[in-house]
Motif scaffolding. Structure first.
Motif, short mmCIF file in Angstrom:
data_model
loop_
_atom_site.label_atom_id
_atom_site.label_comp_id
_atom_site.label_asym_id
_atom_site.label_seq_id
_atom_site.Cartn_x
_atom_site.Cartn_y
_atom_site.Cartn_z
N LEU A 231 0.12 9.91 -8.39
CA LEU A 231 -0.68 10.96 -7.76
C LEU A 231 -2.06 11.08 -8.40
O LEU A 231 -2.99 11.57 -7.78
CB LEU A 231 0.06 12.30 -7.86
CG LEU A 231 1.44 12.34 -7.17
CD1 LEU A 231 2.09 13.71 -7.40
CD2 LEU A 231 1.30 12.05 -5.68
N LYS B 259 7.41 4.76 -7.07
CA LYS B 259 6.72 6.01 -6.78
C LYS B 259 5.22 5.78 -6.96
O LYS B 259 4.79 5.15 -7.92
CB LYS B 259 7.18 7.14 -7.72
CG LYS B 259 8.63 7.54 -7.54
CD LYS B 259 8.99 8.67 -8.47
CE LYS B 259 10.44 9.09 -8.31
NZ LYS B 259 10.81 10.18 -9.24
N SER B 260 4.45 6.26 -6.00
CA SER B 260 3.00 6.13 -6.11
C SER B 260 2.46 7.12 -7.12
O SER B 260 3.01 8.22 -7.30
CB SER B 260 2.35 6.38 -4.74
OG SER B 260 2.66 7.69 -4.29
N GLY C 240 0.13 3.19 -3.15
CA GLY C 240 -0.81 4.21 -2.71
C GLY C 240 -2.25 3.74 -2.70
O GLY C 240 -3.16 4.55 -2.52
N LEU C 241 -2.49 2.43 -2.91
CA LEU C 241 -3.84 1.87 -2.94
C LEU C 241 -3.91 0.62 -2.08
O LEU C 241 -2.90 -0.06 -1.87
CB LEU C 241 -4.26 1.54 -4.38
CG LEU C 241 -4.38 2.71 -5.36
CD1 LEU C 241 -4.71 2.19 -6.75
CD2 LEU C 241 -5.45 3.69 -4.90
N LYS D 242 -7.67 8.01 -4.11
CA LYS D 242 -7.42 7.23 -2.91
C LYS D 242 -8.60 6.34 -2.51
O LYS D 242 -8.46 5.45 -1.69
CB LYS D 242 -7.07 8.17 -1.75
CG LYS D 242 -5.84 9.04 -2.00
CD LYS D 242 -4.60 8.18 -2.24
CE LYS D 242 -3.38 9.05 -2.49
NZ LYS D 242 -2.16 8.23 -2.76
N ARG E 48 1.58 -1.52 -12.16
CA ARG E 48 1.81 -0.08 -12.29
C ARG E 48 1.36 0.43 -13.65
O ARG E 48 0.80 1.52 -13.77
CB ARG E 48 3.28 0.24 -12.07
CG ARG E 48 3.72 0.18 -10.60
CD ARG E 48 5.17 0.62 -10.46
NE ARG E 48 5.55 0.71 -9.07
CZ ARG E 48 5.31 1.76 -8.29
NH1 ARG E 48 4.68 2.81 -8.80
NH2 ARG E 48 5.70 1.77 -7.03
N GLU F 290 0.83 -1.21 0.00
CA GLU F 290 0.00 0.00 0.00
C GLU F 290 0.86 1.26 0.00
O GLU F 290 0.54 2.26 -0.66
CB GLU F 290 -0.92 -0.02 1.23
CG GLU F 290 -1.89 1.15 1.27
CD GLU F 290 -2.85 1.06 2.43
OE1 GLU F 290 -3.57 2.04 2.69
OE2 GLU F 290 -2.88 -0.01 3.08
N ASN F 291 1.98 1.23 0.73
CA ASN F 291 2.88 2.39 0.72
C ASN F 291 3.54 2.57 -0.63
O ASN F 291 3.86 3.70 -1.03
CB ASN F 291 3.95 2.23 1.81
CG ASN F 291 3.36 2.29 3.21
OD1 ASN F 291 2.31 2.89 3.42
ND2 ASN F 291 4.03 1.65 4.17
N SER F 292 3.74 1.48 -1.36
CA SER F 292 4.39 1.56 -2.66
C SER F 292 3.44 2.04 -3.75
O SER F 292 3.81 2.89 -4.57
CB SER F 292 4.96 0.19 -3.05
OG SER F 292 5.50 0.21 -4.35
#
Length: 508
Positions: free
Chosen positions: A366, A363-364, A328-329, A370, A405, A324-326
């Protein structure tokens, strides 16, 4: 003609379907009737009552084994309703049925000079079972060449056949207008006028009973949860099944574990999945199995099983945080993905995320909303990423981090638009629901299934609001204090298992 398909020894598709439905109905009605009147059910009653029940069961079994009854459910070129010589040997048989409050209701069943259809109607009415399907039309006599043959039957039976054919045809079409069931209708007002509101109270009580039964079983076994929704059973039937589970604990408490936490119990008839899943934390019991078979499954859970499950759950949570940190979901397991496959996929993606982060490539995005999530399905069900209608991303368990990704980058903008549009529709839908609750006095309005979209829900509720004041007053009388469930297209107005009134989105 109705018998044109039978002249050359063939049966039309319509008649085959009718015969199949009749056969299934007779089997179900017979089983349900015997469960209500079998002598074993009246062990605590007097000998006279048990003797009456045994006499009825024996007479009914003999009557249903005769030729006309067998021809009623099987493909036959003879008439289905011609009385046999043995039918006069039967009489009127008194019997008893036990009510829900424990009292006995005295009834009688006449088998003398009665057609199979008449007997089935009386049996269904006595136990409040749905009525039997319309009787099949009687066939006229034809010879082997498919031509009408007056000599096919002797002793003047041709006249009886013709009279029987005309009678069955007229009887069937004359009674069709009385066979319309109010529960199979899309007209809300018509359905509510024909609805027995005592059934709503009974189903609400059944839901309370099953909730109490689940609570007792959870405390006895220390399960994290008990799930029986996949069976599709009514609350009354599910409460009986879970009560058996409580009885098992009382009888074999010394052999069982004191606590099965963090396992959850799932009642399922699927015999292909693991009975004890150390990845999903599930213990599966088949409701059709015996209590000793349940005991054998529960005894396979040991201290090592609990330790392995806790270890797998801890590892999964750690890997989910890394992923999730990688990205962003949040990652969610799909319906087609097995728990062990989901664990391996998350573990693989977490390792790739740590490697990409250390190399400076992770990088997540943007542009991704969310509120979206990543649904991980099985490798066979999903081979390439795609965007779902709710704005979530669907990926396969065999995909690597680079492919995921790429999927997020391709559908990020569209996903954000889908979610924003859905949020706006949900806000409008919430306003319409509040208006329905205010104008009609409804206690609650919800969706029966997640497949019901906001557009469909607004279409259904707007139809109720657009009615004139007279119709609204009728709806207010019936719906005040009740719960409404919105079902999808193809459904009919019916009563939900929790006592809520289910209305299809294309109702009238």
């Amino acid at each position: 003609t109705p018998d044109a398909g039978r002249r050359n020894g063939k049966t039309t598709m319509t008649s085959r379907a009718s015969l199949g439905k009749t056969s299934v109905y007779v089997d179900r009605l017979r089983r349900a009737f015997l469960l209500q009147v079998h002598p074993d059910r009246f062990r605590s009653r007097s000998d006279t009552v048990r003797k009456e029940q045994a006499t009825l069961v024996q007479a009914l079994s003999d009557r249903m084994a005769e030729h006309d009854f067998l021809a009623y459910t099987a493909s036959s070129s003879k008439l289905f309703f011609r009385e046999t010589n043995k039918s006069t040997a039967y009489g009127n048989y008194p019997f008893s049925i036990e009510k829900k409050d424990g009292t006995i209701s005295k009834l009688s069943l006449s088998l003398r000079n009665s057609s199979p259809h008449q007997i089935l109607e009386r049996m269904a009415a006595s136990i409040k079972f749905p009525p039997p399907p319309p009787p099949p039309l009687a066939s006229l006599p034809y010879n082997k060449q498919g031509e009408f043959s007056p000599k096919a039957h002797q002793n003047g039976s041709i006249r009886n056949d013709v009279d029987q054919f005309i009678w069955s045809w007229g009887s069937y079409h004359g009674n069709q207008q009385h066979r319309v069931r109010s529960s199979m209708d899309r007209d809300v007002v018509h359905f509510l006028k024909n609805l027995d509101f005592d059934h709503i109270k009974q189903r609400k009580l059944d839901r309370i009973n099953v909730t109490a039964a689940v609570l007792v079983a959870r405390r006895a076994y220390q399960f994290s949860a008990i799930d029986g929704t996949g069976l599709g059973w009514s609350s009354a039937s599910l409460a009986i099944c879970i009560s058996r589970l409580t009885d098992l604990h009382e009888e074999h408490q010394s052999k069982l574990r004191k606590s099965y936490y963090p396992f959850r119990l799932v009642l399922s008839s699927d015999e292909f999945q693991r009975k004890v899943d150390l990845y999903g934390g599930v213990i599966r019991l088949n409701p059709a199995a015996t209590m000793l078979q349940w005991l054998g499954t529960l005894l396979t859970v040991t201290d090592e099983s609990v330790r392995m499950l806790k270890k797998n759950q801890t590892t999964l949570k750690q890997n989910q945080i890394i992923l999730e940190n990688s990205l962003g979901l949040r990652a969610v397991k799909g319906h087609t993905c097995e728990p062990h496959e989901y664990h391996r996929c998350i573990e693989k993606l977490a390792r790739e995320s740590q490697h990409s982060t250390s190399s400076g490539k992770g990088k997540s995005l943007l542009a991704v909303s969310k509120k979206a999530s990543i649904i991980i399905e099985s490798e066979q069900a999903c081979r390439r990423g795609k965007l779902r209608k709710d704005g979530c991303f669907q990926v396969g368990a065999g995909m690597d981090l680079l492919m995921i990704r790429k999927t997020l980058g391709n559908f990020a903008v569209r996903s954000k638009e889908y979610i924003q549009t859905e949020l706006e529709k949900q806000a409008i839908c919430e306003e319409v629901v509040n208006r329905i609750m205010y104008e009609l006095g409804v206690q609650r309005v919800n969706r029966v299934s997640s497949l019901v979209t906001s557009d469909q829900m607004m279409e259904c509720l707007s139809m109720l609001l657009d009615k004139d004041e007279a119709e609204k007053e009728v709806l207010r009388q019936y719906l005040a204090g009740q719960s409404i469930g919105i079902a999808g297209h193809g459904h009919l107005c019916h009563l939900g298992d929790d006592g809520s009134i289910i209305i299809p989105t294309n109702c009238s």
